[in-house]
Scaffold this motif. Structure first.
Motif, short mmCIF file in Angstrom:
data_model
loop_
_atom_site.label_atom_id
_atom_site.label_comp_id
_atom_site.label_asym_id
_atom_site.label_seq_id
_atom_site.Cartn_x
_atom_site.Cartn_y
_atom_site.Cartn_z
N ILE A 138 0.83 -1.11 -0.04
CA ILE A 138 -0.04 0.07 0.06
C ILE A 138 0.83 1.32 -0.31
O ILE A 138 1.91 1.13 0.53
CB ILE A 138 -0.91 0.10 1.10
N ALA A 139 0.41 2.38 -0.66
CA ALA A 139 1.09 3.52 -0.60
C ALA A 139 0.94 4.38 0.53
O ALA A 139 0.06 5.07 0.86
CB ALA A 139 0.98 4.37 -2.03
N TRP A 140 1.73 4.00 1.65
CA TRP A 140 1.50 4.83 2.96
C TRP A 140 2.54 5.79 2.94
O TRP A 140 3.52 5.83 2.60
CB TRP A 140 1.95 3.64 3.95
N PRO A 141 2.04 6.83 3.77
CA PRO A 141 0.64 7.22 4.29
C PRO A 141 -0.18 7.59 3.29
O PRO A 141 -0.03 7.99 2.17
CB PRO A 141 0.90 8.30 5.46
N ASP A 142 -1.50 7.45 3.55
CA ASP A 142 -2.78 8.00 2.76
C ASP A 142 -3.96 8.24 3.79
O ASP A 142 -4.45 7.39 4.41
CB ASP A 142 -3.15 6.68 1.92
N PRO A 143 -4.37 9.49 3.78
CA PRO A 143 -5.41 9.83 4.54
C PRO A 143 -6.74 9.21 4.27
O PRO A 143 -7.64 9.25 5.12
CB PRO A 143 -5.46 11.35 4.29
N GLN A 144 -7.00 8.46 3.17
CA GLN A 144 -8.00 7.81 2.86
C GLN A 144 -8.00 6.22 3.19
O GLN A 144 -8.85 5.32 2.72
CB GLN A 144 -8.37 8.00 1.40
N ILE A 145 -6.92 5.73 3.87
CA ILE A 145 -6.88 4.43 4.26
C ILE A 145 -7.79 4.06 5.31
O ILE A 145 -8.17 4.88 6.16
CB ILE A 145 -5.60 4.11 4.96
N PRO A 146 -8.56 3.01 5.22
CA PRO A 146 -9.69 2.56 5.95
C PRO A 146 -9.29 2.64 7.61
O PRO A 146 -8.15 2.35 7.79
CB PRO A 146 -10.25 1.17 5.68
N ARG A 147 -10.01 3.19 8.32
CA ARG A 147 -9.75 3.07 9.63
C ARG A 147 -9.30 1.86 9.98
O ARG A 147 -8.34 1.86 10.96
CB ARG A 147 -10.97 3.70 10.58
N ASP A 148 -10.17 0.85 9.88
CA ASP A 148 -9.65 -0.50 10.35
C ASP A 148 -8.46 -1.05 9.68
O ASP A 148 -7.71 -1.84 10.64
CB ASP A 148 -10.75 -1.73 10.16
N TRP A 149 -7.94 -0.58 8.60
CA TRP A 149 -6.49 -0.94 8.11
C TRP A 149 -5.54 -0.23 8.92
O TRP A 149 -4.58 -0.91 9.40
CB TRP A 149 -6.48 -0.26 6.84
N ALA A 150 -5.89 1.26 9.05
CA ALA A 150 -4.79 2.03 10.03
C ALA A 150 -4.69 1.52 11.44
O ALA A 150 -3.47 1.37 11.82
CB ALA A 150 -5.39 3.65 9.93
N ASP A 151 -5.45 1.10 12.11
CA ASP A 151 -5.42 0.42 13.28
C ASP A 151 -4.61 -0.78 13.18
O ASP A 151 -4.30 -1.34 14.32
CB ASP A 151 -6.76 0.13 13.87
N ARG A 152 -4.52 -1.56 12.18
CA ARG A 152 -3.76 -2.94 11.93
C ARG A 152 -2.23 -2.49 11.42
O ARG A 152 -1.81 -3.50 11.20
CB ARG A 152 -4.64 -3.76 11.26
#
Length: 352
Positions: free
Chosen positions: A220-234
């Protein structure tokens, strides 16, 4: 997931070996460039990646690495791809020394280096280990053009076109895709492998990949403000391991930024597989380290693959840094080479 717990003595041995190897790289780096690692710029990273590849080649002169030389045939070639005019791509072909008369399964492999560094040398020991430790497979290591020379979409297309080329050319190298057609890589190479698996399913019904080998993948191209919240938490490793010594978060984000992928393309599953529909992708073997800001990308992808009904198998090495397998003197590296070969054999023998 297989987790390899390290005793305190084993961890100490790993740490001593890692410090020794980093010191060796550090001294060479200072002599040649008057700058000390860990790398903080892309230029630094490219130089250190090349030095790791050179050190890996030096290791092949040691008695301990003799099986990786004696049991594996290696050939360097250059190829042309029909879609790419005016460029010949280096490839390195690995075969078992005692190659049987019948055709073997084949694997296309992409080196790591976060799209801008690395080559076949930096992945050489791992490719050799797959075969030397028992997997009957032919490996074609492909040198894609780096993003420092071409746009991001060209890097991605190079990988796709290499897959198309090998699908039709495997027999020239003693391969038979009907016996098995694997795709794999490390870091960005694992990203390109996963990208190819998605594109093969979506675009090429005549190409049947039978397995993926993803070593510490970035997906994934990190960081990205539109990454789903549940993904960001993981994906906590981007915070928890932001200051790790071999690859830190600041450098990682610079490497992603260098791709210069526009926003919508970042969220296209054909480009970054985490966003793809993962159903009907081939079985996947992952090898994961711990002290790495990208670590959780691999674990999240494994979970999403499993939820999509894709068979997965993962080896996890706690306490070890990004791409520790590029430090040949670490005690765990030889073991990881054996596990990698077992993982490839698992993909080639679906019933196991």
């Amino acid at each position: 997931m297989t987790q390899f717990k390290l005793s305190e003595e084993w961890k100490l041995a790993c740490c001593i070996s890692l410090v020794t190897e980093l010191s060796l790289i550090d001294s060479q780096f200072e002599r040649n460039n008057s700058v000390s690692p860990p790398p903080t710029t892309i230029d630094d990273y490219q130089i250190i990646k090349a030095q790791r590849g050179a050190l890996a080649q030096e290791c092949l002169k040691r008695d301990a690495f003799k099986p990786l030389v004696d049991d594996v045939q290696v050939e360097n070639l250059k190829i042309s791809l029909p879609e790419v005019v005016g460029h010949r791509f280096p490839i390195r072909i690995y075969r078992p020394s005692l190659t049987p008369e019948e055709k073997l399964p084949i694997m296309l492999y992409f080196h790591g280096g976060y799209w801008c560094a690395g080559d076949a040398n930096s992945e050489d020991l791992g490719c050799r280990a797959i075969i030397a430790r028992g997997s009957e497979v032919i490996i074609v290591s492909f040198f894609y053009r780096p993003v420092t020379d071409v746009p991001w979409h060209t890097v991605f297309s190079d990988a796709e076109y290499a897959m198309k080329w090998l699908a039709s050319s495997a027999q020239e190298f003693g391969g038979d895709t009907s016996q098995g057609f694997l795709i794999g890589g490390a870091e960005s190479g694992a990203h390109l492998a996963a990208l190819c698996a998605v594109r093969a399913r979506n675009r090429y019904p005549n190409i049947r990949l039978t397995g993926q080998v993803l070593i510490v993948p970035t997906l994934i191209a990190w960081p990205d403000p539109q990454i789903p919240r549940d993904w960001a938490d993981r994906l906590k490793s981007h915070v928890e391991h932001a200051d790790d010594p071999v690859l830190n978060e600041t450098l990682y984000e610079k490497l992603v930024e260098k791709l210069n992928v526009f926003a919508d393309a970042r969220r296209d599953g054909d480009n970054f597989p985490m966003w793809a529909d993962l159903r009907d992708l081939p079985p996947t073997y992952l090898a994961m380290d711990e002290c790495d800001p990208t670590r959780d990308q691999g674990f999240l992808y494994e979970a999403l693959l499993s939820e999509a009904g894709v068979r997965t198998r993962t080896d996890f090495y706690p306490g070890l840094p990004n791409m520790f397998v590029q430090f040949p003197d670490l005690p765990t590296t030889a073991i990881a080479g054996f596990h990698l070969s077992v993982g490839v054999s698992w993909l080639l023998n679906p019933g196991t």
